[in-house]
Write an enzyme that holds these catalytic residues in place. Structure first.
Site, PDB file in Angstrom:
ATOM      1  CG  PHE A 165      41.099  23.711  22.811  1.00 20.26           C
ATOM      2  CD1 PHE A 165      42.423  23.941  22.491  1.00 20.26           C
ATOM      3  CD2 PHE A 165      40.799  22.826  23.825  1.00 20.26           C
ATOM      4  CE1 PHE A 165      43.443  23.288  23.177  1.00 20.26           C
ATOM      5  CE2 PHE A 165      41.805  22.170  24.524  1.00 20.26           C
ATOM      6  CZ  PHE A 165      43.133  22.399  24.202  1.00 20.26           C
ATOM      7  CE1 TYR A 171      42.127  27.756  21.242  1.00 27.56           C
ATOM      8  CE2 TYR A 171      43.499  29.013  19.739  1.00 27.56           C
ATOM      9  CZ  TYR A 171      43.331  28.358  20.942  1.00 27.56           C
ATOM     10  OH  TYR A 171      44.355  28.309  21.856  1.00 27.56           O
ATOM     11  CB  CYS A 172      36.003  29.855  21.626  1.00 29.03           C
ATOM     12  SG  CYS A 172      34.619  29.247  20.639  1.00 29.03           S
ATOM     13  CE  LYS A 173      33.823  22.884  26.529  1.00 25.86           C
ATOM     14  NZ  LYS A 173      34.819  21.847  26.442  1.00 25.86           N
TER      15      LYS A 173
END
Length: 126
Positions: free
Chosen positions: A107, A78-80
């Site tokens: 996120f 995952y990232c932002k």
């Protein structure tokens, strides 16, 4: 000429992305949860149990860490908001990793759904 948005859209068409509703179970079943954001983003808050490997170092770290080199690991990235994670998931798929999933919305979606987040603890000086 392709844009970053074009590259992310192409990546998402080739990877497995799980919804926020499915993400908690995917995280629980994962061998490794990888936050591909930058260290300062990770330190501001991350998923419980996630390790931080920024996108720019991902392929190198997984290639050189024997604990992460098995191609049958169950990985959740995952990232932002999901763009960097999608690009990372495609890269790992191209490296031969068999079970790579990305969290749709990243996120931000996880936190907005009131899922557990590890927050930094400030020392109490009193």
């Amino acid at each position: 000429m392709k844009t970053a948005h074009d590259l992310v859209a192409e990546a998402k068409a080739q990877i497995t992305e799980v919804s926020v509703e499915e993400a908690e179970q995917a995280v629980q079943q994962a061998d490794v949860v990888i936050d591909v954001r930058e260290p300062d983003e990770y330190q501001a808050g991350h998923l419980p149990g996630a390790i931080n490997i920024p996108r720019g170092m991902l392929e190198f770290r997984l290639s050189n860490d024997t604990a992460l080199s098995a191609r049958d690991l169950n990985l959740v990235l995952y990232c932002k908001t999901s763009g960097r994670a999608a690009l990372s998931a495609l890269s790992l798929k191209n490296m031969g990793y068999l079970h790579v999933r990305s969290i749709a919305g990243g996120f931000d979606a996880w936190a907005e759904a009131d899922k557990p987040v590890v927050q930094p603890q400030m020392p109490d000086f009193e």
